[in-house]
Write a protein that holds these residues in place. Structure first.
Motif, mmCIF file in Angstrom:
data_model
loop_
_atom_site.group_PDB
_atom_site.id
_atom_site.type_symbol
_atom_site.label_atom_id
_atom_site.label_comp_id
_atom_site.label_asym_id
_atom_site.label_seq_id
_atom_site.Cartn_x
_atom_site.Cartn_y
_atom_site.Cartn_z
ATOM 1 N N PHE A 184 0.836 -1.185 0.000
ATOM 2 C CA PHE A 184 0.000 0.000 0.000
ATOM 3 C C PHE A 184 0.876 1.241 0.000
ATOM 4 N N SER A 185 0.574 2.164 -0.883
ATOM 5 C CA SER A 185 1.332 3.408 -0.941
ATOM 6 C C SER A 185 0.440 4.500 -1.509
ATOM 7 N N PHE A 186 0.451 5.651 -0.857
ATOM 8 C CA PHE A 186 -0.304 6.779 -1.367
ATOM 9 C C PHE A 186 0.342 7.340 -2.623
ATOM 10 N N GLN A 187 1.643 7.171 -2.747
ATOM 11 C CA GLN A 187 2.368 7.701 -3.899
ATOM 12 C C GLN A 187 1.896 7.074 -5.200
ATOM 13 N N SER A 188 1.487 5.822 -5.154
ATOM 14 C CA SER A 188 1.077 5.125 -6.365
ATOM 15 C C SER A 188 -0.376 5.391 -6.750
ATOM 16 N N LEU A 189 -1.098 6.114 -5.913
ATOM 17 C CA LEU A 189 -2.514 6.372 -6.168
ATOM 18 C C LEU A 189 -2.721 7.574 -7.084
ATOM 19 N N GLN A 190 -3.794 7.513 -7.823
ATOM 20 C CA GLN A 190 -4.246 8.694 -8.538
ATOM 21 C C GLN A 190 -4.933 9.600 -7.516
ATOM 22 N N TRP A 191 -5.029 10.872 -7.829
ATOM 23 C CA TRP A 191 -5.638 11.802 -6.868
ATOM 24 C C TRP A 191 -7.091 11.440 -6.571
ATOM 25 N N THR A 192 -7.834 10.966 -7.557
ATOM 26 C CA THR A 192 -9.234 10.614 -7.298
ATOM 27 C C THR A 192 -9.328 9.457 -6.310
ATOM 28 N N GLN A 193 -8.436 8.479 -6.426
ATOM 29 C CA GLN A 193 -8.433 7.352 -5.485
ATOM 30 C C GLN A 193 -8.045 7.817 -4.086
ATOM 31 N N PHE A 194 -7.054 8.680 -4.019
ATOM 32 C CA PHE A 194 -6.603 9.229 -2.738
ATOM 33 C C PHE A 194 -7.741 9.996 -2.061
ATOM 34 N N LEU A 195 -8.438 10.831 -2.825
ATOM 35 C CA LEU A 195 -9.542 11.622 -2.271
ATOM 36 C C LEU A 195 -10.709 10.733 -1.863
ATOM 37 N N LEU A 196 -10.973 9.684 -2.625
ATOM 38 C CA LEU A 196 -12.036 8.750 -2.260
ATOM 39 C C LEU A 196 -11.709 8.037 -0.952
ATOM 40 N N PHE A 197 -10.455 7.634 -0.781
ATOM 41 C CA PHE A 197 -10.031 7.016 0.473
ATOM 42 C C PHE A 197 -10.233 7.981 1.644
ATOM 43 N N LEU A 198 -9.826 9.240 1.467
ATOM 44 C CA LEU A 198 -9.978 10.233 2.536
ATOM 45 C C LEU A 198 -11.451 10.436 2.883
ATOM 46 N N PHE A 199 -12.283 10.628 1.867
ATOM 47 C CA PHE A 199 -13.695 10.895 2.140
ATOM 48 C C PHE A 199 -14.370 9.678 2.759
ATOM 49 N N SER A 200 -14.068 8.488 2.269
ATOM 50 C CA SER A 200 -14.661 7.271 2.846
ATOM 51 C C SER A 200 -14.297 7.132 4.313
ATOM 52 N N SER A 201 -13.041 7.385 4.627
ATOM 53 C CA SER A 201 -12.582 7.252 6.019
ATOM 54 C C SER A 201 -13.261 8.263 6.929
ATOM 55 N N ILE A 202 -13.300 9.519 6.517
ATOM 56 C CA ILE A 202 -13.895 10.547 7.382
ATOM 57 C C ILE A 202 -15.409 10.355 7.480
ATOM 58 N N PHE A 203 -16.044 9.923 6.398
ATOM 59 C CA PHE A 203 -17.485 9.682 6.440
ATOM 60 C C PHE A 203 -17.814 8.562 7.425
ATOM 61 N N LEU A 204 -17.076 7.460 7.363
ATOM 62 C CA LEU A 204 -17.313 6.359 8.303
ATOM 63 C C LEU A 204 -17.039 6.781 9.737
ATOM 64 N N HIS A 205 -15.991 7.545 9.938
ATOM 65 C CA HIS A 205 -15.674 8.038 11.286
ATOM 66 C C HIS A 205 -16.832 8.877 11.819
ATOM 67 N N GLN A 206 -17.302 9.822 11.023
ATOM 68 C CA GLN A 206 -18.391 10.687 11.463
ATOM 69 C C GLN A 206 -19.701 9.909 11.639
ATOM 70 N N LEU A 207 -19.927 8.923 10.794
ATOM 71 C CA LEU A 207 -21.129 8.103 10.926
ATOM 72 C C LEU A 207 -21.136 7.387 12.276
ATOM 73 N N PHE A 208 -20.017 6.811 12.658
ATOM 74 C CA PHE A 208 -19.928 6.124 13.944
ATOM 75 C C PHE A 208 -20.069 7.092 15.111
ATOM 76 N N VAL A 209 -19.372 8.226 15.049
ATOM 77 C CA VAL A 209 -19.421 9.199 16.147
ATOM 78 C C VAL A 209 -20.839 9.733 16.323
ATOM 79 N N GLN A 210 -21.436 10.197 15.242
ATOM 80 C CA GLN A 210 -22.752 10.828 15.362
ATOM 81 C C GLN A 210 -23.855 9.810 15.632
#
Length: 168
Positions: free
Chosen positions: A101-127
């Motif tokens: 796994f490496s962020f360097q090998s990702l395209q920006w869209t994949q990187f942004l999707l990973f970020l949004f998925s992670s923060i969305f799941l985090h907020q879903l659990f918290v709220q």
């Protein structure tokens, strides 16, 4: 690749907790939405490091937020949960099946999707844990979505400032 030790991990955690508690929690957008940045510790933690140490540090950063905010352990639970499922989130966001796994090998869209998925799941659990009532399900989902979008913007700015995609 950057060299990280337990000491540097603790310094990063202290910085993120202080930034969240003393700066970001003072920012309220649209009257009720606060950006969340501390989960970047989980998102950008190097994949090759010790998994048990990673889970313990993820729990510790969430517990620190809970202690300083006087909340009931919601952040510790959510942060540990996204840490546990981070590899799965990464694989599903990036459509990769390799063990490297490496962020360097990702395209920006994949990187942004990973970020949004992670923060969305985090907020879903918290709220979900903090406010859940069946009568408020629509309000909770709107809160999760808006907070996730606001937090996502802050996280992308953080990633750009610290050049995370190039380093990790």
């Amino acid at each position: 690749m950057i060299s990280r030790t337990l000491f540097t991990d603790l310094l990063i955690m202290i910085f993120l907790v202080a930034l969240q508690i003393y700066v970001l929690n003072k920012i309220t957008l649209f009257g009720k939405f606060t950006p969340v940045l501390y989960p970047v510790f989980v998102m950008f933690y190097p994949f090759f490091r010790n998994k048990f140490q990673f889970l313990a540090l993820s729990f510790l950063i969430g517990l620190s937020i809970d202690t300083l905010m006087h909340s009931g352990g919601y952040n510790a639970f959510a942060t540990t949960l996204i840490a546990y499922f981070r590899t799965l989130i990464f694989r599903s966001s990036t459509d990769t099946s390799t063990d490297f796994f490496s962020f360097q090998s990702l395209q920006w869209t994949q990187f942004l999707l990973f970020l949004f998925s992670s923060i969305f799941l985090h907020q879903l659990f918290v709220q979900y844990m903090e406010f859940f009532k069946l009568s408020r399900i629509f309000e909770i989902l709107i809160n999760v979505l808006v907070t996730s979008v606001i937090s996502f913007i802050f996280i992308v700015v953080y990633a750009l400032i610290f050049k995370i995609k190039q380093k990790v």
